[in-house]
Design a protein around this motif. Structure first.
Motif, PDB file in Angstrom:
ATOM      1  N   PRO A 199      62.327  70.411  33.712  1.00 42.49           N
ATOM      2  CA  PRO A 199      62.770  69.164  34.341  1.00 42.49           C
ATOM      3  C   PRO A 199      64.288  69.042  34.367  1.00 42.49           C
ATOM      4  O   PRO A 199      64.972  69.426  33.415  1.00 42.49           O
ATOM      5  N   ILE A 200      64.817  68.525  35.480  1.00 48.48           N
ATOM      6  CA  ILE A 200      66.260  68.332  35.661  1.00 48.48           C
ATOM      7  C   ILE A 200      66.473  66.921  36.207  1.00 48.48           C
ATOM      8  O   ILE A 200      65.931  66.566  37.259  1.00 48.48           O
ATOM      9  N   TRP A 201      67.268  66.125  35.520  1.00 50.14           N
ATOM     10  CA  TRP A 201      67.500  64.742  35.923  1.00 50.14           C
ATOM     11  C   TRP A 201      68.513  64.640  37.053  1.00 50.14           C
ATOM     12  O   TRP A 201      69.523  65.344  37.065  1.00 50.14           O
ATOM     13  N   SER A 202      68.253  63.720  37.980  1.00 55.16           N
ATOM     14  CA  SER A 202      69.289  63.350  38.943  1.00 55.16           C
ATOM     15  C   SER A 202      70.379  62.581  38.198  1.00 55.16           C
ATOM     16  O   SER A 202      70.113  61.926  37.185  1.00 55.16           O
ATOM     17  N   ASP A 224      73.745  64.804  45.586  1.00 55.23           N
ATOM     18  CA  ASP A 224      73.462  65.068  46.992  1.00 55.23           C
ATOM     19  C   ASP A 224      73.093  66.519  47.285  1.00 55.23           C
ATOM     20  O   ASP A 224      72.829  66.873  48.441  1.00 55.23           O
ATOM     21  N   ALA A 225      73.063  67.381  46.262  1.00 54.71           N
ATOM     22  CA  ALA A 225      72.793  68.802  46.503  1.00 54.71           C
ATOM     23  C   ALA A 225      72.294  69.463  45.229  1.00 54.71           C
ATOM     24  O   ALA A 225      72.413  68.916  44.127  1.00 54.71           O
ATOM     25  N   ALA A 250      71.116  70.960  50.319  1.00 53.51           N
ATOM     26  CA  ALA A 250      71.208  69.508  50.184  1.00 53.51           C
ATOM     27  C   ALA A 250      69.964  68.988  49.478  1.00 53.51           C
ATOM     28  O   ALA A 250      68.888  69.600  49.530  1.00 53.51           O
ATOM     29  N   ALA A 251      70.089  67.837  48.825  1.00 50.97           N
ATOM     30  CA  ALA A 251      68.975  67.287  48.060  1.00 50.97           C
ATOM     31  C   ALA A 251      67.779  66.951  48.930  1.00 50.97           C
ATOM     32  O   ALA A 251      66.645  66.886  48.434  1.00 50.97           O
ATOM     33  N   ASP A 252      67.996  66.757  50.238  1.00 51.97           N
ATOM     34  CA  ASP A 252      66.871  66.473  51.134  1.00 51.97           C
ATOM     35  C   ASP A 252      66.227  67.738  51.678  1.00 51.97           C
ATOM     36  O   ASP A 252      65.329  67.678  52.512  1.00 51.97           O
TER      37      ASP A 252
END
Length: 406
Positions: free
Chosen positions: A152-155, A208-209, A235-237
């Motif tokens: 797991p990696i937190w935003s 954002d990435a 990009a994060a999207d």
């Protein structure tokens, strides 16, 4: 962030939730707000921000909370005197790994696995779960049959969790394929695929990435040598996937490490690579998102583990190993020595940095011992808490505003 304190200051940029900085100047009371000058490293940029309005703080002091560790099926927190307290107990047969506190300190994520020791420890099931700071589960992932979730990696704003979905379990050990990167809301909901074939992903400080590594099996000019791991961005999207580099491509033998670390100000990504005819030395480099590489240090006949930034970006901490010697080291972004502690009583495991940057902590492999070493010098403190297969350090956000230099 403005070029000077007050509303007359020219806006320079908008900071994202969760970004870390050091206070360089202030406070100054202007236009009904309290202004602080923030400094960002390693880029050296700075500017002024207002601390908040009458009802909402916009910046907060980061302080050290509790060290949290796995002890078998239990998640334990350690009080200041070293007393452990159990806060989570997993179901029979499940074990926790990759503990990680949210940047705001109010939620905890972990990998959970159920393994078959009779088949070499392969994973029967694996998922990622999130808990609030009282130990109540908020969400967990739902991997399809034959896959499992981990890392797991937190935003930076603590609203989402990224994780990797592995494609081999005990039932599907012959299935080929690299892991995929997914994201889900911290309290559960739709799981979203970001990119396929991604390892070691790190979230950009602005949220954002992602940067990640991807294995390239293309042969190099050296017989029998493959390009190996390279550094990519997306990009994060899930748009704009591109390779930014990671190899020098000057004809020498090298191997990029799978561990990468994005600087807190977002300006560069740190990574290491094995170099030399026998790949027996390590070079630590910084790479910008446009692909330019800057060398920090070359460590002859040594390897680097757990490369991570100090929270304010002023240095890189890592475990340095060579034959007969192991040390905890902190270097500045230009390679100057900030701290070094040679260890004589065991091999360190899982280096972490305190949220306020004042200390490092690591486990001693094969023991229940945990060391906490102040970076200002002095003796390390030793605690007995857990078998040390995973631990993390909680951040606390304090309402009290900081004095200059913190």
């Amino acid at each position: 962030m403005r070029d000077q304190p007050g509303l007359v200051g020219v806006p320079l940029t908008t900071l994202a939730a969760g970004q870390r900085a050091r206070v360089k100047g202030g406070p100054q009371e202007i236009d009904g707000h309290r202004w602080y000058q923030l400094s960002f490293s390693p880029s050296g940029t700075s500017g002024w921000v207002a601390a908040g309005d009458a009802s909402t703080p916009w910046i907060a002091v980061v302080a050290n909370g509790k060290i949290t560790a796995m002890g078998g099926r239990e998640v334990l927190t350690m009080d200041a005197d070293g007393t452990p307290t159990s806060v989570i107990r997993l179901d029979e047969g499940w074990y926790g790994h990759h503990l990680s506190w949210a940047p705001n300190g109010i939620a905890l994520a972990m990998s959970q696995t159920r393994q078959d020791v009779s088949l070499g420890g392969c994973v029967l099931e694996g998922r990622v779960a999130t808990f609030d700071d009282k130990g109540q589960m908020m969400a967990r992932t739902s991997p399809p049959a034959g896959t499992w979730d981990t890392n797991p990696i937190w935003s930076p704003d603590s609203s989402e969790i990224a994780f990797t979905r592995e494609k081999q379990t005990c039932a599907t050990q012959n299935v080929q394929g690299f892991p995929d990167l997914y994201v889900m809301p911290v309290r559960g909901g739709q799981e979203r695929l970001v990119v396929s074939n991604a390892r070691g992903a790190v979230w950009s400080p602005a949220g954002d990435a992602f940067a990640f590594t991807r294995f390239d099996a293309t042969p190099t000019a050296i017989p029998g040598d493959l390009r190996g791991p390279e550094i990519w961005m997306i990009a994060a999207d899930g748009t704009g996937e591109r390779r930014i580099g990671g190899r020098i491509d000057d004809g020498t033998r090298e191997r990029v490490s799978g561990d990468i670390a994005w600087a807190p100000d977002g300006s560069v990504i740190a990574f290491s690579r094995a170099v030399g005819d026998d790949l027996n030395s390590t070079e630590i480099d910084l790479i910008a998102t446009a692909g330019q590489v800057q060398a920090v240090a070359r460590l002859t006949d040594r390897s680097v583990l757990d490369l991570t930034w100090l929270p304010d970006g002023a240095g890189l901490a890592f475990i340095e190993q060579r034959i007969g010697t192991v040390a905890i080291v902190v270097l500045s972004p230009v390679g100057e020595a900030i701290f070094r502690a040679e260890l004589t009583d065991g091999v360190p495991n899982g280096l972490v940095v305190a949220p306020d940057g004042s200390a490092t902590a690591w486990g001693i492999s094969g023991t229940s011992l945990l060391r906490v070493q102040p970076l200002t010098g002095g003796d390390a403190r030793t605690y007995t808490i857990t078998p040390n297969n995973s631990f993390t350090w909680q951040a606390l956000l304090l309402d009290q505003l900081p004095p200059t230099g913190q």
